[in-house]
Design a protein around this motif. Structure first.
Motif, PDB file in Angstrom:
ATOM      1  N   SER A  26      14.659  -9.106  -1.150  1.00  0.00           N
ATOM      2  CA  SER A  26      13.445  -9.859  -0.840  1.00  0.00           C
ATOM      3  C   SER A  26      12.229  -8.934  -0.838  1.00  0.00           C
ATOM      4  N   ARG A  27      11.246  -9.258  -1.662  1.00  0.00           N
ATOM      5  CA  ARG A  27      10.019  -8.465  -1.703  1.00  0.00           C
ATOM      6  C   ARG A  27       9.128  -8.728  -0.492  1.00  0.00           C
ATOM      7  N   THR A  28       9.478  -9.710   0.328  1.00  0.00           N
ATOM      8  CA  THR A  28       8.687 -10.005   1.528  1.00  0.00           C
ATOM      9  C   THR A  28       9.255  -9.335   2.775  1.00  0.00           C
TER      10      THR A  28
ATOM     11  N   ARG B 230       9.969  -6.962   5.813  1.00  0.00           N
ATOM     12  CA  ARG B 230       9.091  -6.075   6.587  1.00  0.00           C
ATOM     13  C   ARG B 230       9.791  -4.720   6.706  1.00  0.00           C
TER      14      ARG B 230
ATOM     15  N   TYR C  48       6.980  -4.585  -3.010  1.00  0.00           N
ATOM     16  CA  TYR C  48       7.213  -4.574  -1.561  1.00  0.00           C
ATOM     17  C   TYR C  48       5.879  -4.299  -0.852  1.00  0.00           C
ATOM     18  N   LYS C  49       5.201  -5.350  -0.432  1.00  0.00           N
ATOM     19  CA  LYS C  49       3.845  -5.208   0.097  1.00  0.00           C
ATOM     20  C   LYS C  49       3.806  -4.990   1.606  1.00  0.00           C
ATOM     21  N   ASN C  50       4.856  -5.419   2.309  1.00  0.00           N
ATOM     22  CA  ASN C  50       4.827  -5.441   3.775  1.00  0.00           C
ATOM     23  C   ASN C  50       5.465  -4.174   4.349  1.00  0.00           C
TER      24      ASN C  50
ATOM     25  N   GLU D 186      -2.367  -4.311   2.247  1.00  0.00           N
ATOM     26  CA  GLU D 186      -1.266  -4.863   3.045  1.00  0.00           C
ATOM     27  C   GLU D 186      -0.498  -3.776   3.797  1.00  0.00           C
TER      28      GLU D 186
END
Length: 209
Positions: A48-50, A52, A72-74, A98
């Motif tokens: 999952s790229r979301t 944390r 992976y922004k988070n 982010e």
């Protein structure tokens, strides 16, 4: 890059602050492996790229930056050097807003909520805390205390089914003691994978069950 006079200086905040103060604003250094080296492994572990993600002892590595570019922004980056955190925050605030950068000691992780991260990554940070030891078979009490404190805190902040990814050159018979034992207060499973062909590195994956 300013090298320490003694290896044990790698485990001190004073050394790192001085080193980061002397380095150029755009300087970067990656211990052991770059993101490209382990990207396929990371993608399998973190589909999952979301997710944390907590980056432990981020320094001025490009690992987080490369993960961000891979979707992976988070990512929450922590280091106990306020010098490097300020530099990295300024470097990325416009291009990668982010990502966050926080001054924290990985042995306490003060201010981070329990069960608040899906992933925690340590690439060489725990190893730096071991540099005061000249005997890998019988490390001093302070090394054991520091390393088990980090793992205890990581276990605290990871969610159920969370994963601690530890990348190191340390062989299993020297590192497993820090990832298992009484300080591991949750049900976990440990997987160890060897990286590289000539000089071996290891990826330890500790899953919260």
């Amino acid at each position: 890059m300013s090298l320490p006079h003694k290896n044990e200086e790698y485990g001190t905040e004073v050394y790192w602050d001085k080193r980061y103060e002397q380095e150029a604003e755009d300087a970067s250094f990656d211990w052991f492996k770059t993101y490209a080296d382990v990207a396929n492994d990371i993608r399998k572990l973190i589909p999952s790229r979301t997710a944390r993600i907590l980056m432990l002892g981020c320094g001025n590595s490009k690992f987080s930056e490369d993960m961000w570019e891979d979707g992976y922004k988070n990512i929450v980056n922590v280091d106990y050097s306020p010098v490097v955190i300020e530099k990295m925050r300024n470097r990325h605030k416009d291009m990668r807003p982010e990502m966050t950068w926080e001054v924290k000691d990985i042995r306490t992780l003060d201010g981070l909520d329990t069960s608040s991260f899906d992933i925690a990554i340590d690439k060489g940070t725990m190893d730096a805390m071991m540099t005061s030891s000249t005997d890998v078979w019988d490390p001093p009490d302070q090394v054991i205390k520091d390393c088990t404190a980090e793992v205890s805190q990581v276990i605290r902040v990871l969610k159920r089914n969370g994963i601690f990814i530890y990348i190191t050159f340390g062989q299993p018979h020297f590192r497993k003691r820090y990832l298992t034992g009484a300080h591991v207060t949750r049900n976990t499973s440990l997987e160890i994978n060897q990286l590289g062909e000539s000089f071996h590195y290891y990826m330890y994956t500790l899953r919260m069950l």
